[in-house]
Design a protein around this motif. Structure first.
Motif, PDB file in Angstrom:
ATOM      1  N   ALA A  94      46.719  51.883  61.268  1.00  0.00           N
ATOM      2  CA  ALA A  94      46.996  50.579  62.054  1.00  0.00           C
ATOM      3  C   ALA A  94      45.790  49.884  62.328  1.00  0.00           C
ATOM      4  CB  ALA A  94      47.799  50.893  63.194  1.00  0.00           C
ATOM      5  N   SER A  95      44.525  50.582  62.364  1.00  0.00           N
ATOM      6  CA  SER A  95      43.313  50.162  62.583  1.00  0.00           C
ATOM      7  C   SER A  95      42.648  49.687  61.314  1.00  0.00           C
ATOM      8  CB  SER A  95      42.227  51.021  63.222  1.00  0.00           C
ATOM      9  OG  SER A  95      42.680  51.407  64.223  1.00  0.00           O
ATOM     10  N   ALA A 144      47.680  46.471  52.671  1.00  0.00           N
ATOM     11  CA  ALA A 144      47.631  45.876  54.158  1.00  0.00           C
ATOM     12  C   ALA A 144      48.757  44.882  54.255  1.00  0.00           C
ATOM     13  CB  ALA A 144      46.359  45.612  54.739  1.00  0.00           C
ATOM     14  N   ASN A 193      42.944  42.728  57.950  1.00  0.00           N
ATOM     15  CA  ASN A 193      43.698  41.453  58.398  1.00  0.00           C
ATOM     16  C   ASN A 193      42.502  40.441  58.700  1.00  0.00           C
ATOM     17  OD1 ASN A 193      46.025  39.731  59.177  1.00  0.00           O
ATOM     18  ND2 ASN A 193      44.876  39.703  61.335  1.00  0.00           N
ATOM     19  N   SER A 194      41.625  40.891  59.393  1.00  0.00           N
ATOM     20  CA  SER A 194      40.486  40.087  59.843  1.00  0.00           C
ATOM     21  C   SER A 194      39.593  39.696  58.532  1.00  0.00           C
ATOM     22  CB  SER A 194      39.436  41.039  60.974  1.00  0.00           C
ATOM     23  OG  SER A 194      40.309  41.424  61.850  1.00  0.00           O
ATOM     24  N   LYS A 209      50.987  35.811  54.915  1.00  0.00           N
ATOM     25  CA  LYS A 209      51.089  36.960  55.721  1.00  0.00           C
ATOM     26  C   LYS A 209      52.527  37.029  56.332  1.00  0.00           C
ATOM     27  CE  LYS A 209      49.382  38.406  60.467  1.00  0.00           C
ATOM     28  NZ  LYS A 209      48.237  38.382  61.285  1.00  0.00           N
ATOM     29  N   ASN A 258      44.628  46.484  60.471  1.00  0.00           N
ATOM     30  CA  ASN A 258      44.200  45.406  61.332  1.00  0.00           C
ATOM     31  C   ASN A 258      42.598  44.630  60.774  1.00  0.00           C
ATOM     32  OD1 ASN A 258      44.055  43.770  63.439  1.00  0.00           O
ATOM     33  ND2 ASN A 258      43.507  45.268  64.858  1.00  0.00           N
ATOM     34  N   SER A 298      49.825  42.700  57.466  1.00  0.00           N
ATOM     35  CA  SER A 298      48.330  42.050  57.668  1.00  0.00           C
ATOM     36  C   SER A 298      48.314  40.610  56.563  1.00  0.00           C
ATOM     37  CB  SER A 298      47.255  42.667  56.978  1.00  0.00           C
ATOM     38  OG  SER A 298      47.090  43.982  57.601  1.00  0.00           O
TER      39      SER A 298
END
Ligand SMILES: Nc1ncnc2c1ncn2[C@@H]1O[C@H](COP(=O)(O)OP(=O)(O)O)[C@@H](O)[C@H]1O
Ligand SMILES: C[C@@](O)(CCOP(=O)(O)O)CC(=O)O
Ligand SMILES: [Mg+2]
Length: 387
Positions: free
Chosen positions: A265-266, A18, A272-273, A220, A269, A23
């Motif tokens: 992309a989800s 990611a 990333n979280s 990042k 994402n 990310s």
């Protein structure tokens, strides 16, 4: 004069792949190193121009390129030590030609990417000067522990020191090894990134950054944040011994992302979280047993979630799944580390887990033909020694 530079491998606690797509990811240096030694040689005794030599000690292979051949292939290169530039397609083609005459055993053909990175870094930094580099490594190669980055960082460190482009800034507390200053590390890191691009295709830069600067970092989009982990993070590493290639795995994830842009992309994402949350959990200070357990439970859950998303990206492997199932029997959480597809798996080893449990799990993992080892996490980055 001989220069020796050593650079550590790494583990990625969250965010591999990611991170290539923007990310955040969290990585830490480990206490397994690749060491590059370099000696500049006088011109050939026969009045010739001498040669550029590379001795890969662990694989028992040596390579030699007469300087006249290097010059004929690449022209007047070098003199760029202070200004890292990418390897152009023409340079890459010339480097590939230089590899043609070398005898690389079929079983070790994967070395050619490392050889190309070496020739590019050597000639860009030192030109066609004769010299001999010797490389040794504690790291399994192509197993997710960042051997490619440790190779590029240690080699760039040795080459730039020999070129006089960087200088030692101080002691490391270890009598033998010394440290570079921040600007010099930055220069080494930029060169190592150019080498990593030859090996990985499209690296994020996290591996060379953590190998250069050490410690534990959040990374990042090229931005690096140092994480202060006040309690140790302990990991058992299992090498499945299933060989794989980072460049091919990166390309596979990118192809999946172009087939399913919204879904991927989800996924990126969500990773990333996870990385953002994991980096704040790592920095939590835990003073009593309850706080330590709570912190480790959070880390474990985040690693488990990240592993699920790595499966979504298509980079798990049946050997990795075997490690996950085996450690889960002992209530231990694992995730792949690095590019996946085989290679190494991390298992979080809670501070309060019984020594006997860890021994049992390692024995069971080894009964599958895997290799287990413990590493120190978050140590030093690049170090140098001049003899
Ligand atoms: N000590 C080394 N000597 C020569 N090449 C190396 C060395 N370490 C790494 N490499 C190069 O890096 C490649 C492995 O990199 P990669 O697939 O990214 O896996 P990882 O970085 O996880 O070990 C090898 O195939 C080789 O080309
Ligand atoms: C998959 C990736 O995130 C890490 C690759 O690590 P390794 O080469 O498998 O040790 C790629 C990258 O960030 O460049
Ligand atoms: Mg690599």
């Amino acid at each position: 004069m001989e220069v020796r530079a050593r650079a550590p491998g790494k583990i990625i606690l969250a965010g591999e792949h990611a991170v290539v797509h923007g990310s955040a990811a969290v990585a830490a240096a480990i206490d397994l190193y690749t060491t590059s030694s370099l000696r500049l040689l006088p011109a050939g005794e026969d009045g010739g121009a001498g040669a550029v030599e590379l001795d890969l000690r662990d694989s028992g292979l040596t390579f030699s390129w007469p300087c006249s051949r290097v010059r004929a292939a690449l022209g007047e290169v070098g003199g760029k030590a202070g200004a890292p530039t990418p390897c152009s397609p023409d340079e890459l083609a010339a480097v590939a030609k230089l590899l043609e005459g070398q005898e690389i055993p079929e079983a070790k053909i994967w070395l050619s990417a490392g050889l190309s990175a070496f020739l590019f870094l050597y000639t860009s930094i030192l030109g066609c000067r004769p010299g001999k580099a010797v490389v040794t490594s504690d790291l399994p190669i192509g197993a997710g522990l960042g051997s490619s980055a440790a190779f590029c960082v240690s080699m760039s460190g040795a080459l730039l020191t020999a070129a006089g482009a960087v200088g030692v800034a101080g002691g490391s507390g270890d009598e033998e090894w010394e440290l570079f200053g921040k600007d010099d590390l930055e220069l080494v890191n930029q060169w190592a990134f150019q080498g990593e691009k030859i090996i990985h295709g499209k690296p994020s830069g996290i591996d060379n950054s953590v190998s250069t600067f050490g410690s534990m970092i959040k990374f990042k989009k090229g931005e690096l944040t140092n994480l202060k982990s006040r309690n140790p993070v302990k990991m058992l590493i299992t090498d499945t011994r299933v060989g794989r290639n980072t460049k091919a795995l990166l390309a596979g994830v990118s192809e999946r992302a172009s087939r399913h842009p919204d879904a991927m992309a989800s996924v990126f994402n969500a990773v990333n979280s996870i990385s953002e949350e994991l980096s704040s959990v790592v920095e939590l200070a835990a003073e009593d047993e309850i706080a330590i357990t709570t912190r480790e439970d959070k880390l474990a859950e985040l690693m488990e979630m990240n592993q699920g998303l790595l499966q979504c990206m298509g980079v798990s492997h049946s050997s990795i799944e075997t490690v996950l199932r085996t450690t889960l029997k002992y209530s231990l959480v694992s995730k792949l580390t690095g590019a996946g597809g085989g290679g190494c798996v991390l298992t979080l080893t809670p501070t309060l887990s019984a020594h006997t449990v860890l021994e049992k799990v390692a024995t069971e993992l080894e009964s599958h033909g895997f290799r287990c080892f413990k590493v120190e996490v978050g140590g030093r980055g690049l170090q140098v020694c001049r003899a």
